[in-house]
Design an enzyme around this catalytic site. Structure first.
Site, PDB file in Angstrom:
ATOM      1  N   LYS A 140       0.762  -1.244   0.139  1.00 42.01           N
ATOM      2  CA  LYS A 140      -0.119   0.006  -0.159  1.00 42.01           C
ATOM      3  C   LYS A 140       0.883   1.287  -0.109  1.00 42.01           C
ATOM      4  O   LYS A 140       1.753   1.489   0.975  1.00 42.01           O
ATOM      5  CB  LYS A 140      -0.872   0.018   1.287  1.00 42.01           C
ATOM      6  CG  LYS A 140      -1.956   1.119   1.094  1.00 42.01           C
ATOM      7  CD  LYS A 140      -2.643   1.475   2.511  1.00 42.01           C
ATOM      8  CE  LYS A 140      -1.915   2.538   3.394  1.00 42.01           C
ATOM      9  NZ  LYS A 140      -1.834   3.426   2.581  1.00 42.01           N
ATOM     10  N   GLU A 196      10.605  15.975  15.347  1.00 44.02           N
ATOM     11  CA  GLU A 196      10.504  16.055  13.991  1.00 44.02           C
ATOM     12  C   GLU A 196       9.530  16.825  13.245  1.00 44.02           C
ATOM     13  O   GLU A 196       8.433  16.888  13.524  1.00 44.02           O
ATOM     14  CB  GLU A 196      10.195  14.663  13.240  1.00 44.02           C
ATOM     15  CG  GLU A 196      10.460  14.505  11.888  1.00 44.02           C
ATOM     16  CD  GLU A 196      10.189  13.007  11.450  1.00 44.02           C
ATOM     17  OE1 GLU A 196       9.103  12.681  11.642  1.00 44.02           O
ATOM     18  OE2 GLU A 196      10.759  12.596  10.674  1.00 44.02           O
TER      19      GLU A 196
HETATM   20  P1  NAD Z   1       2.443   7.799   8.088  1.00 46.96           P
HETATM   21  O1  NAD Z   1       2.950   7.271   9.424  1.00 46.96           O
HETATM   22  O2  NAD Z   1       1.334   8.890   8.316  1.00 46.96           O
HETATM   23  O3  NAD Z   1       1.948   7.196   6.902  1.00 46.96           O
HETATM   24  C1  NAD Z   1       2.901   6.257   6.330  1.00 46.96           C
HETATM   25  C2  NAD Z   1       2.113   4.905   5.710  1.00 46.96           C
HETATM   26  O4  NAD Z   1       1.361   4.384   6.843  1.00 46.96           O
HETATM   27  C3  NAD Z   1       0.859   5.327   4.813  1.00 46.96           C
HETATM   28  O5  NAD Z   1       0.685   4.487   3.869  1.00 46.96           O
HETATM   29  C4  NAD Z   1      -0.399   5.488   5.861  1.00 46.96           C
HETATM   30  O6  NAD Z   1      -1.281   5.259   4.943  1.00 46.96           O
HETATM   31  C5  NAD Z   1       0.146   4.167   6.533  1.00 46.96           C
HETATM   32  N1  NAD Z   1      -0.863   3.902   7.749  1.00 46.96           N
HETATM   33  C6  NAD Z   1      -1.143   4.845   8.501  1.00 46.96           C
HETATM   34  N2  NAD Z   1      -2.032   4.320   9.551  1.00 46.96           N
HETATM   35  C7  NAD Z   1      -1.764   3.131   9.408  1.00 46.96           C
HETATM   36  C8  NAD Z   1      -2.282   2.008  10.044  1.00 46.96           C
HETATM   37  N3  NAD Z   1      -3.191   2.330  11.393  1.00 46.96           N
HETATM   38  N4  NAD Z   1      -1.967   0.572   9.784  1.00 46.96           N
HETATM   39  C9  NAD Z   1      -1.442   0.587   8.551  1.00 46.96           C
HETATM   40  N5  NAD Z   1      -0.800   1.627   7.829  1.00 46.96           N
HETATM   41  C10 NAD Z   1      -1.289   2.803   8.305  1.00 46.96           C
HETATM   42  O7  NAD Z   1       4.007   8.615   7.546  1.00 46.96           O
HETATM   43  P2  NAD Z   1       4.044   9.728   6.437  1.00 46.96           P
HETATM   44  O8  NAD Z   1       3.375  11.016   6.726  1.00 46.96           O
HETATM   45  O9  NAD Z   1       3.234   9.343   5.052  1.00 46.96           O
HETATM   46  O10 NAD Z   1       5.522  10.003   6.284  1.00 46.96           O
HETATM   47  C11 NAD Z   1       6.297  10.692   6.907  1.00 46.96           C
HETATM   48  C12 NAD Z   1       6.977  10.213   8.226  1.00 46.96           C
HETATM   49  O11 NAD Z   1       7.571   9.048   7.432  1.00 46.96           O
HETATM   50  C13 NAD Z   1       8.137  10.920   8.796  1.00 46.96           C
HETATM   51  O12 NAD Z   1       8.112  10.962  10.159  1.00 46.96           O
HETATM   52  C14 NAD Z   1       9.322  10.643   8.112  1.00 46.96           C
HETATM   53  O13 NAD Z   1      10.565  10.526   8.840  1.00 46.96           O
HETATM   54  C15 NAD Z   1       9.132   9.133   8.069  1.00 46.96           C
HETATM   55  N6  NAD Z   1      10.060   8.411   6.981  1.00 46.96           N
HETATM   56  C16 NAD Z   1      10.893   7.537   7.674  1.00 46.96           C
HETATM   57  C17 NAD Z   1      11.978   7.142   6.530  1.00 46.96           C
HETATM   58  C18 NAD Z   1      12.791   6.072   7.091  1.00 46.96           C
HETATM   59  O14 NAD Z   1      13.517   5.434   6.320  1.00 46.96           O
HETATM   60  N7  NAD Z   1      13.201   6.220   8.181  1.00 46.96           N
HETATM   61  C19 NAD Z   1      11.775   7.446   5.309  1.00 46.96           C
HETATM   62  C20 NAD Z   1      10.811   8.306   4.760  1.00 46.96           C
HETATM   63  C21 NAD Z   1      10.073   8.724   5.588  1.00 46.96           C
END
Ligand code: NAD
Length: 480
Positions: A173, A384
């Site tokens: 997803k 962050e």
């Molecule tokens: P997010 O956690 O809001 O969403 C990430 C994904 O998780 C999306 O596809 C979302 O739909 C899904 N998701 C949300 N709730 C869920 C649930 N209950 N069950 C399953 N899936 C669910 O993050 P975002 O806002 O899309 O991305 C930004 C964040 O990602 C920042 O904190 C950033 O630091 C982090 N990030 C980390 C890395 C790394 O390699 N460590 C790389 C890129 C981004």
């Protein structure tokens, strides 16, 4: 209007409930496509398809699996331009960045793991005259891959490619905020001849489609990249189901600049590590610590560089800063700018929303923003922000800067600038950070372990780490 579809059992299909979500172009604030609002029913179909495809896929020789992945890589490279345009439209990033980073790296992910599968080996442990122990690594089975919006195709493929290479079938997803290139990828997988059900892409929100993936009893592992809070929720849900977890989470990365560094290079690269992708890269160095003797000079040169970063339509070649990904995210970043003022920060650059005229009048643009004078342990320096906001802080000793650098709950990436080799290694070893760059930033070798310490994650991606994650070791002993 463009309507995206799920990719299940080798077909592009609508969501079973027939519901769609609007997808907004961040540079204009306008809806430009609709995405499936999938639910547990769609996920169940995707899992069924993956389970049915698994026996044949896991038995295919690694070389043949690899050839299919390399073919997908070639198709991504062939379509580099339309994919870069799509990524820019969907995410708000400058098309020049998508063209040089996001899409080429997505192609590399498939090429790298397509060939890596053939080099993957397991161990034998020979006990002289007693026994031969050997380890077999079986594909885990059906796995779930969930990715964020900041580097959409790049991070999506960084999970999918090793899972497929290891012989797993995948239910994936992408973020509901940036689903477009994942949809285009599904078309390329069909063109490449990837067998039906091997990869299934389900679009939709985290609480509905994402939740159904992490709860599904057949799914053996979750590879997740996203926010720390979401990672915590996923761990809480998936751990009692004994799913293997790889969690790549948030960061608050230090960029440490010693007085003996190559200043011009440190300034040039710090501009990128601060503001590339509008600061929305988990590896961006948002806390810049500069050794006091060069603090003023660094500040002047850095601010001159910031002034040259053109904020504008991501489709225009001259734009160095595009739009933030959404109105909600823009508001979050603005709230941290407000907090920085409240916490006593001095604004050195930016701080305001930008009105880009013409087609981008409704877009989510923000000036690259620099503060100084903030305590290393204030909220702005600990939490962050994930936007184009950095702080400058002078330091007097290695000890002091290490305390500050390590003083957050995160431990993803750090950068060190110095010409002193001994110090570079010493400081690198003392940093609580999964990735350390010395005199460079965002340098990637796909063989190295990628991931964070502390609340930045659990497990590592990349190279053999990823292939190990998607396989289960079995030890077999033969008595001699
Ligand atoms: P997010 O956690 O809001 O969403 C990430 C994904 O998780 C999306 O596809 C979302 O739909 C899904 N998701 C949300 N709730 C869920 C649930 N209950 N069950 C399953 N899936 C669910 O993050 P975002 O806002 O899309 O991305 C930004 C964040 O990602 C920042 O904190 C950033 O630091 C982090 N990030 C980390 C890395 C790394 O390699 N460590 C790389 C890129 C981004």
């Amino acid at each position: 209007m463009l309507q995206l579809q799920n990719y299940i059992q080798g077909q592009l299909v609508p969501p079973t409930a027939g519901r769609y979500l609007p997808n907004i172009e961040p540079a204009t604030g306008q809806v430009f496509s609709q995405i499936p609002e999938s639910d547990a029913q769609d996920v169940a179909l995707a899992v069924q398809a993956a389970e049915a495809a698994l026996p044949a896929w896991r038995q295919l020789p690694a070389e043949e699996r690899g050839q299919l992945l390399v073919r997908i890589s070639e198709l991504i490279t062939r379509d580099l331009e339309p994919l870069a345009q799509a990524e820019s439209q969907d995410n708000g990033k400058p098309v020049s960045l998508a063209r040089t980073v996001d899409i080429p790296r997505a192609a590399s992910n498939f090429a790298f793991f397509g060939t890596a599968a053939q080099h993957f080996a397991s161990e034998t442990h020979f006990q002289e005259g007693v026994a031969l122990n050997y380890t077999v690594r079986h594909p885990l089975g059906v796995v779930g891959c969930i990715s964020p919006w900041n580097l959409p195709l790049y991070l999506f493929t960084w999970k999918i490619a090793p899972a497929l290479a290891a012989g797993c079938c995948v239910v994936a997803k992408p973020s509901e905020i940036t689903p477009y290139t994942a949809f285009l990828l599904s078309k390329l997988c069909i063109e490449a001849g990837l067998p039906a059900g091997v990869l299934n892409i389900v679009h939709g929100t985290g609480p509905a489609a994402g939740q159904a993936i992490i709860e599904h009893p057949t799914i053996k592992a979750i590879s997740f990249t996203g926010g720390t809070k979401t990672g915590e929720h996923i761990a809480r849900t998936a751990a009692p189901l004994f799913k293997k977890l790889s969690l790549e989470l948030g960061g608050k990365n230090p960029n440490i600049i010693f007085a003996d560094c190559d200043l011009a290079e440190a300034v040039r690269t710090s501009l990128r590590s601060s503001f590339a992708n509008q600061g929305q890269i988990c590896l961006c160095g948002s806390r810049i610590f500069v050794e006091r003797p060069i603090y003023e000079q660094f500040k002047q040169e850095f601010l001159a560089g910031v002034a040259s970063l053109t904020v504008g339509d991501p489709q225009e070649e001259a734009s160095r800063q595009g739009a933030l990904v959404s109105e909600a995210h823009l508001q979050k970043v603005l709230s941290y700018i407000e907090l920085a003022h409240q916490e006593g920060g001095r604004l050195l650059a930016g701080g305001q929303r930008v009105q880009v005229p013409g087609r981008c009048a409704g877009g989510y643009f923000l000036q690259p923003t620099v503060f100084e004078g903030l305590a290393p342990d204030c909220r702005v320096n600990l939490e962050e922000i994930f936007g184009p906001v950095v702080t400058l802080t002078p330091f007097d000793s290695e000890e002091e800067v290490l305390t500050w650098a390590n003083g957050t709950e995160y431990g993803l990436a750090a950068t060190i600038w110095t010409r002193d080799l001994n110090r570079a290694h010493r400081v690198a070893h003392a940093l609580h950070s999964g990735i350390v760059w010395i005199n460079t930033w965002l340098h990637r070798d796909l063989r190295t372990p990628f991931g964070g310490m502390k609340n930045s994650g659990v497990g590592r991606e990349g190279g053999l780490e990823a292939l190990r994650f998607f396989t289960e070791p079995q030890s077999i002993t033969v008595k001699l």
